[in-house]
Design an enzyme around this catalytic site. Structure first.
Site, PDB file in Angstrom:
ATOM      1  N   LYS A  40       0.843  -1.207   0.000  1.00  0.00           N
ATOM      2  CA  LYS A  40       0.000   0.000   0.000  1.00  0.00           C
ATOM      3  C   LYS A  40       0.873   1.251   0.000  1.00  0.00           C
ATOM      4  O   LYS A  40       0.616   2.205  -0.738  1.00  0.00           O
ATOM      5  CB  LYS A  40      -0.932   0.000   1.224  1.00  0.00           C
ATOM      6  CG  LYS A  40      -2.086  -0.985   1.077  1.00  0.00           C
ATOM      7  CD  LYS A  40      -2.805  -1.257   2.375  1.00  0.00           C
ATOM      8  CE  LYS A  40      -3.792  -2.399   2.181  1.00  0.00           C
ATOM      9  NZ  LYS A  40      -4.365  -2.903   3.442  1.00  0.00           N
ATOM     10  N   GLN A  62      -4.666  -1.508   9.542  1.00  0.00           N
ATOM     11  CA  GLN A  62      -4.538  -2.856   8.981  1.00  0.00           C
ATOM     12  C   GLN A  62      -5.145  -3.872   9.944  1.00  0.00           C
ATOM     13  O   GLN A  62      -4.783  -3.936  11.117  1.00  0.00           O
ATOM     14  CB  GLN A  62      -3.053  -3.169   8.709  1.00  0.00           C
ATOM     15  CG  GLN A  62      -2.811  -4.526   8.086  1.00  0.00           C
ATOM     16  CD  GLN A  62      -3.416  -4.650   6.683  1.00  0.00           C
ATOM     17  OE1 GLN A  62      -3.390  -3.714   5.890  1.00  0.00           O
ATOM     18  NE2 GLN A  62      -3.991  -5.813   6.389  1.00  0.00           N
ATOM     19  N   ASP A 115     -11.425   2.797   3.949  1.00  0.00           N
ATOM     20  CA  ASP A 115     -11.674   1.347   3.862  1.00  0.00           C
ATOM     21  C   ASP A 115     -13.176   1.048   3.778  1.00  0.00           C
ATOM     22  O   ASP A 115     -13.577  -0.061   3.437  1.00  0.00           O
ATOM     23  CB  ASP A 115     -11.092   0.640   5.101  1.00  0.00           C
ATOM     24  CG  ASP A 115      -9.839  -0.147   4.766  1.00  0.00           C
ATOM     25  OD1 ASP A 115      -9.630  -0.433   3.576  1.00  0.00           O
ATOM     26  OD2 ASP A 115      -9.086  -0.479   5.698  1.00  0.00           O
TER      27      ASP A 115
END
Ligand code: NAP
Length: 296
Positions: free
Chosen positions: A53, A97, A120
């Site tokens: 990422k 994460q 997200d």
């Protein structure tokens, strides 16, 4: 009929070119999109996702604020970092994460993220807006699936779609997106799971199958009709003595057999996987645009 392979790597790369161009335009207006990344602990899979990422941010011209926290970080410390990012104008998107170590309260952390920076798409506010058909951050993997279908010329409107899996990150959101009354939706969707009585009865009538069960060979050739479009979300490690590392990656679909009946199919790897990070970059860029508009 042997299927045409949907090349997720290529489609994801095309999207990245578009994002890079948009980011450059923003840069000319003095706007630099920023992504705040939080990784707790040293799980190798999470580390490699986060590194990928960060690398993609760099490629896109997106500023990335990387925070790698020790395994024993406290809930309070983590919440304080989220709050700091919520208030940092350089950060347009916050990515925590997952999964977090067991001693941390994941739901509380996700709830603390400013919904306007929830790139997200896991905050209940964004989930609610998505279900209601309002503008929201779309969770990245299902959003990537929509792009794979549309950019491969698949007609979603009116299609019988069978989604296998009902998780919060894949099954439920993709089912929801596909029933929306918009140009990415208007499908008739059936969601299957481990309590579904006869999975094959459903998959055999599907025009589009989205397999997100996390189990190899969940979809075999006898379970699909000729001409079906198959999106394989699964990423499974299957023992393989011929490989140096002792395993290979496989999806949820018996790819070799199903591709003989399907019209279009995604491979694993190289199908859905590459799309997820592209959509994260897309959401971060959109967030930066929205923040600039709100300030103007
Ligand atoms: P998950 O949370 O484990 O959910 C799996 C779902 O599949 C559950 O709803 C489960 O039903 C259902 N299921 C399992 N076996 C089944 C079977 N034999 N028949 C019918 N339904 C079955 O998994 P997830 O997080 O959604 O992920 C699914 C897969 O996608 C995994 O392999 C994951 O690694 C992969 N994935 C890939 C990406 C990517 O970027 N490529 C992103 C996310 C996930 P119940 O609810 O009844 O248990």
């Amino acid at each position: 009929m042997a299927a045409k392979i949907i090349d997720g790597k290529q489609i994801a790369a095309d999207i990245r070119v578009e994002i890079k161009q948009e980011v450059e335009k923003l840069r000319q207006r003095g706007i630099v999109p920023g992504l705040g990344v939080i990784l707790v602990g040293d799980d190798p899979a999470s580390q490699s996702y986060v590194t990928a990422k960060e690398r993609t941010c760099e490629e896109m011209g997106i500023y990335s604020d990387d925070n790698r926290l020790p395994e024993d970080v406290t809930q309070q410390e983590l919440m304080a970092l989220v709050e700091k990012m919520n208030n940092d104008p350089k950060i347009n998107g916050i990515l925590v994460q997952l999964p977090l170590p067991k001693h941390l309260n994941e739901a509380e952390v996700l709830l603390a993220i400013d919904p306007d920076k929830d790139v997200d798409g896991f905050h209940p506010m964004n989930i609610g807006k998505m279900v209601a058909g309002e503008k929201a951050f779309m969770p990245c993997t299902p959003h990537g699936i929509i792009h794979l279908l549309k950019r491969s010329g698949v007609k979603i409107e009116g299609a019988e779609v069978v989604v296998v899996g009902r998780s919060t990150i894949v099954g439920k959101p993709i089912a929801n997106m596909l029933i929306q009354k918009n140009d990415s939706g208007n499908a008739t969707v059936t969601v299957c799971h481990t309590r579904t009585k006869n999975l094959a009865d459903h998959t055999r009538r599907a025009d589009i199958i989205i397999a997100a069960a996390g189990r190899p060979n969940t979809i075999t050739a006898d379970m699909v009709k000729e001409g079906v479009v198959v999106i394989d979300v699964g990423v499974n490690r299957v023992e393989d003595a011929t490989k140096k590392r002792g395993y290979r990656l496989a999806g949820d679909v018996d790819f070799e057999a199903v591709k003989e009946k399907a019209s279009l199919i995604t491979p694993v790897p190289g199908g859905v996987g590459p799309m997820t990070i592209s959509m994260l970059m897309f959401n971060t860029m959109e967030s930066a645009k929205a923040a600039a508009k709100a300030k103007a």
